[in-house]
Enzyme design. Structure first.
Site, PDB file in Angstrom:
ATOM      1  N   HIS A  70       3.204   7.147  -3.911  1.00  0.00           N
ATOM      2  CA  HIS A  70       3.291   5.972  -3.610  1.00  0.00           C
ATOM      3  C   HIS A  70       2.001   4.461  -3.798  1.00  0.00           C
ATOM      4  O   HIS A  70       2.097   3.847  -3.908  1.00  0.00           O
ATOM      5  CB  HIS A  70       4.312   4.979  -2.995  1.00  0.00           C
ATOM      6  CG  HIS A  70       5.324   5.615  -2.925  1.00  0.00           C
ATOM      7  ND1 HIS A  70       6.398   6.047  -4.267  1.00  0.00           N
ATOM      8  CD2 HIS A  70       5.987   6.117  -1.716  1.00  0.00           C
ATOM      9  CE1 HIS A  70       7.254   6.973  -3.592  1.00  0.00           C
ATOM     10  NE2 HIS A  70       7.393   7.170  -2.483  1.00  0.00           N
ATOM     11  N   PHE A 130      17.376   4.075  -5.983  1.00  0.00           N
ATOM     12  CA  PHE A 130      15.978   4.606  -6.228  1.00  0.00           C
ATOM     13  C   PHE A 130      15.559   5.199  -7.817  1.00  0.00           C
ATOM     14  O   PHE A 130      16.404   5.517  -7.963  1.00  0.00           O
ATOM     15  CB  PHE A 130      16.211   6.212  -5.266  1.00  0.00           C
ATOM     16  CG  PHE A 130      15.181   6.652  -5.541  1.00  0.00           C
ATOM     17  CD1 PHE A 130      13.350   6.299  -5.329  1.00  0.00           C
ATOM     18  CD2 PHE A 130      14.925   7.755  -6.242  1.00  0.00           C
ATOM     19  CE1 PHE A 130      12.519   7.497  -5.804  1.00  0.00           C
ATOM     20  CE2 PHE A 130      14.208   8.502  -6.450  1.00  0.00           C
ATOM     21  CZ  PHE A 130      12.770   8.310  -6.118  1.00  0.00           C
ATOM     22  N   GLY A 136       0.615  -1.358   0.016  1.00  0.00           N
ATOM     23  CA  GLY A 136       0.018   0.139   0.249  1.00  0.00           C
ATOM     24  C   GLY A 136       0.457   1.457  -0.279  1.00  0.00           C
ATOM     25  O   GLY A 136       0.500   2.450   0.202  1.00  0.00           O
ATOM     26  N   ARG A 178      -3.329 -11.946  -5.008  1.00  0.00           N
ATOM     27  CA  ARG A 178      -4.589 -11.598  -5.404  1.00  0.00           C
ATOM     28  C   ARG A 178      -5.950 -10.954  -6.568  1.00  0.00           C
ATOM     29  O   ARG A 178      -4.515 -10.074  -7.091  1.00  0.00           O
ATOM     30  CB  ARG A 178      -4.825 -10.640  -3.854  1.00  0.00           C
ATOM     31  CG  ARG A 178      -4.169  -9.319  -4.352  1.00  0.00           C
ATOM     32  CD  ARG A 178      -4.758  -8.615  -2.662  1.00  0.00           C
ATOM     33  NE  ARG A 178      -2.950  -7.229  -2.677  1.00  0.00           N
ATOM     34  CZ  ARG A 178      -3.410  -6.341  -3.961  1.00  0.00           C
ATOM     35  NH1 ARG A 178      -4.008  -6.235  -4.663  1.00  0.00           N
ATOM     36  NH2 ARG A 178      -2.205  -5.663  -3.627  1.00  0.00           N
ATOM     37  N   GLU A 189       7.957  -6.641  -7.152  1.00  0.00           N
ATOM     38  CA  GLU A 189       6.949  -7.112  -6.459  1.00  0.00           C
ATOM     39  C   GLU A 189       6.156  -7.846  -6.956  1.00  0.00           C
ATOM     40  O   GLU A 189       5.221  -7.474  -8.279  1.00  0.00           O
ATOM     41  CB  GLU A 189       6.377  -6.548  -4.985  1.00  0.00           C
ATOM     42  CG  GLU A 189       4.833  -5.913  -5.453  1.00  0.00           C
ATOM     43  CD  GLU A 189       4.471  -5.124  -4.693  1.00  0.00           C
ATOM     44  OE1 GLU A 189       4.297  -5.445  -3.143  1.00  0.00           O
ATOM     45  OE2 GLU A 189       3.647  -4.282  -4.706  1.00  0.00           O
TER      46      GLU A 189
END
Ligand code: ADP
Length: 442
Positions: free
Chosen positions: A236, A203, A165, A292, A288
């Site tokens: 983000h 980054f 999140g 789901r 990542e």
């Protein structure tokens, strides 16, 4: 095939799952908290069970109570949606051990891919490059940590292996800030995710966020459903998503897509999943995997014609994948705007009663939302109250349709980000399609 599914979620994704179940002839059970008695999904499911107070830790995150609700209602499967317990491998395990089929990958796959460090090491074996960095638990010794950071170079980003999140990340621009940022990131990770393991990534300054949708049947068959671009983000967190991602190097993309499918076949991946990448200078860097359904799944549904929630349920019911890769034809373009109940400038959540509500319609317009006129948005949950999705033959028509649909959307009584979306989609940068994750900060 499952006969009765308990939906362990709330809001728009509960309604989305109920719709898929109805079309498959499956009965549904909604759960709700005491703060959610007005939810629209409760009116559409066959049964509903209150699982506790408004505080999500005592209701939507309370696994034993949810399992009891599945038991008393005679449910045979549990649909997790996104957020809450959707990527909690121990919940998936408990469901299956208690005799309820968890609709999603097996708990071991969720455990491995849900841990970002482990996921990065797994995908590397399939020729998928992660964002360069130090993909291990950081040592305790500060000097060692400084040495590792110097080798990677600045700026770098400290990330929580269990993060999600958009939380648990700290950008570090020089060695002076490093140790302090690592401490803060560790504490935030522990508080937010119960796991203080953090790692370093280089980054990447101006990337796009591009992701790949996959579907597998748990029997070694898997396909991809193309890409989404989710670069329009704030802190983000995604705000606007599109499918397909435009202007991507075809050769590189084909390689990545093929590697993602091979990985899913090898994992016997069951259900839907998303591999997320940063894309800069024609290179993909794996971030990542989400094991789901994603919030932004509708844009993929619009351009492929495939119902992703049904695919999840079919896979969980033991059905073989009947769609082959050649059947997948990406047609047209789709955009999704996340409609949040929040103040347009401060972005502070704006719960309260919706005094007037009119949702847009017409050709190529889809609204996935569980709110209605007279509904009170509770203060206890995420501020996203719906998703406006448009579809058209090409990107520019899709933007014109989104403009028209946003103009039609009336939500009174609370603040929303509808006007912000109107501004974003009319910028030259958005219209050209040439934007990256820094769009909102420019
Ligand atoms: P989460 O699981 O919290 O969503 P992700 O790893 O998926 O975290 O990253 C979310 C967003 O954070 C990305 O889309 C991007 O905007 C930013 N981000 C993450 N890692 C990097 C990085 N190494 N360089 C630049 N931006 C990053």
């Amino acid at each position: 095939m499952s006969k009765k599914v308990l939906i362990a979620n709330r809001g728009e994704i509960s309604l989305r799952a109920i719709r898929a179940c109805k079309e498959l002839g499956i009965k549904t059970v909604s759960i709700y908290s005491e703060g959610d008695k007005e939810l629209k999904s409760l009116r559409f499911s066959d049964e509903s069970v209150c699982v506790g107070p408004a505080d999500p830790t005592k209701s939507y995150l309370d696994a034993p109570t949810i399992l009891s609700a599945a038991d008393v209602t005679g449910s045979d499967a549990i649909y997790p949606g996104y957020g809450f317990l959707a990527e909690d491998y121990s919940f998936a395990e408990q469901c299956n051990l208690s005799g309820f089929k968890f609709i999603g990958p097996n708990s071991e796959t969720i455990r491995q891919m849900g841990d970002k460090i482990t996921a990065k090491s797994i995908v590397t074996k399939y020729g998928i490059d992660g964002v360069p960095g130090f993909n291990n638990k950081l040592p305790d010794d500060d000097d060692e940590v400084l040495k590792i950071a110097n080798e990677i170079g600045y700026p770098l980003i400290v990330k929580a292996t269990a993060g999600g999140g958009g939380r648990g990340m700290k950008i570090v621009r020089s060695s002076n800030e490093l140790i302090n940022s690592v401490q803060i990131a560790k504490q935030e990770a522990l508080n937010g995710f119960g796991n203080d393991v953090v790692y370093f990534e280089k980054f990447i300054e101006n990337p796009r966020h591009i992701e790949v949708q996959v579907v597998g049947d748990g029997k070694g068959n898997a396909i991809h459903l193309g890409t989404r671009d989710c670069s329009i983000q704030r802190r983000h967190q995604k705000l606007i998503e599109e499918a397909p991602a435009s202007d991507v190097d075809k050769k590189k993309l084909d390689e990545v897509l093929e590697n993602c499918v091979t990985l899913c076949k090898d994992l016997n991946y069951e259900g839907v999943g998303t591999l997320e990448f940063l894309y800069e200078n024609e290179c993909f860097y794996f971030l990542e995997m989400n094991t789901r359904i994603q919030v932004e799944h509708p844009v993929t549904e619009m351009v492929t014609g495939i119902d992703l929630v049904k695919q999840q349920i079919l896979a969980a019911s033991g059905e073989r994948l009947t769609i082959s890769q050649n059947d997948i034809k990406i047609k047209g373009h789709s955009i999704e705007c996340r409609i949040n109940a929040e103040h347009p400038e401060s972005f502070i959540p704006s719960p309260g009663k919706i005094s007037q509500y009119h949702q847009p319609g017409g050709l190529g317009v889809r609204v996935d939302s569980a709110v209605y006129q007279g509904y009170s948005v509770p203060p206890h949950y995420d501020s996203m109250i719906g998703k406006l999705i448009t579809y058209a033959d090409n990107r520019s028509e899709c933007i014109a349709r989104m403009k028209r649909a946003l103009e039609e959307y009336v939500i009174m009584g609370i603040n929303t980000n509808i006007q912000m979306h109107q501004k974003i989609i009319m910028t030259e940068e958005f219209k050209s399609g040439k934007y990256d994750i820094n769009f909102m900060s420019t």
